[in-house]
Motif scaffolding. Structure first.
Motif: not given
Length: 211
Positions: A16-20, A66-79
């Motif tokens: 749930e925290n991942l936003g899935w 994912v189409d943007d690895l940097d953005a995906a990593r940043a989103d997960l780290i922020a969570r």
């Protein structure tokens, strides 16, 4: 993908925290199945208790494109998720046969499919983020388009089949019944099959008292 976990509530909170998208949580006796879908994905995961014959340990290399690895990593780290540095496989994607099978940093040639990052859920199930900027030809499903006249006919048919359900069940939002019916019809089900699917959806996910 289906796998067992040691603590269902903990794992449910993690995803749930991942936003899935949370789809359903079914409990029957010793069985519990929790269903989640990653954003914009046609594939889902199911975890819980009693969902597999036995738990053989953590699952490895579950892949998320994912189409943007940097953005995906940043989103997960922020969570609050612990995500690896970006890496690539010198021998090609998923090739773990080399002594140093993973090397830190992006694919030197910047190729689609060749750069990765990873993270684990509370049970050690390992997810790989695979950056896919350009898909190989033939790797996309064609999305069928429905013309307006056909859609109008399908909506009229849906209304006619919903009429019986509406007369025999308690108050509910008509669109909750329409959605699974339309989806089933567009996926090839007959009107009778689609109506049964819509009825079952209402019964399982949105209980409506019969009159």
């Amino acid at each position: 993908m289906i796998f067992s976990v040691s603590d269902v509530e903990r794992t449910k909170a993690f995803y749930e925290n991942l936003g899935w998208r949370f789809d359903i949580d079914v409990v029957e006796g010793d069985f519990r199945g929790v269903h989640f879908t990653p954003p914009n994905s046609d594939a889902s995961i199911l975890f819980g208790k009693g969902v597999t014959p036995n738990n053989s340990g953590s699952v490895q290399n579950l892949v998320l494109g994912v189409d943007d690895l940097d953005a995906a990593r940043a989103d997960l780290i922020a969570r609050g998720v612990n995500v690896s540095e970006i890496f690539h496989y010198p021998g090609g994607p998923f090739n773990n046969t080399l002594e140093n099978s993973r090397v830190t940093g992006r694919d030197p040639q910047g190729r689609s499919y060749f750069s990765f990052a990873s993270f684990e859920d509370p049970d050690g199930n390992l997810w790989l983020l695979q950056e896919i900027t350009t898909r190989i030809p033939g790797r996309l499903w064609d999305t069928p388009q429905t013309d307006v006249a056909t859609l109008a006919t399908l909506l009229r048919e849906t209304a006619e089949h919903h009429d019986h359900y509406e007369k025999t069940h308690g108050e509910h939002d008509w669109w909750d019944w329409y959605a699974p019916y339309l989806s089933a019809r567009q996926n090839g089900s007959s009107p009778e099959e689609a109506a049964a699917i819509a009825d079952r959806y209402m019964e399982e996910l949105l209980p409506v008292l019969s009159r």
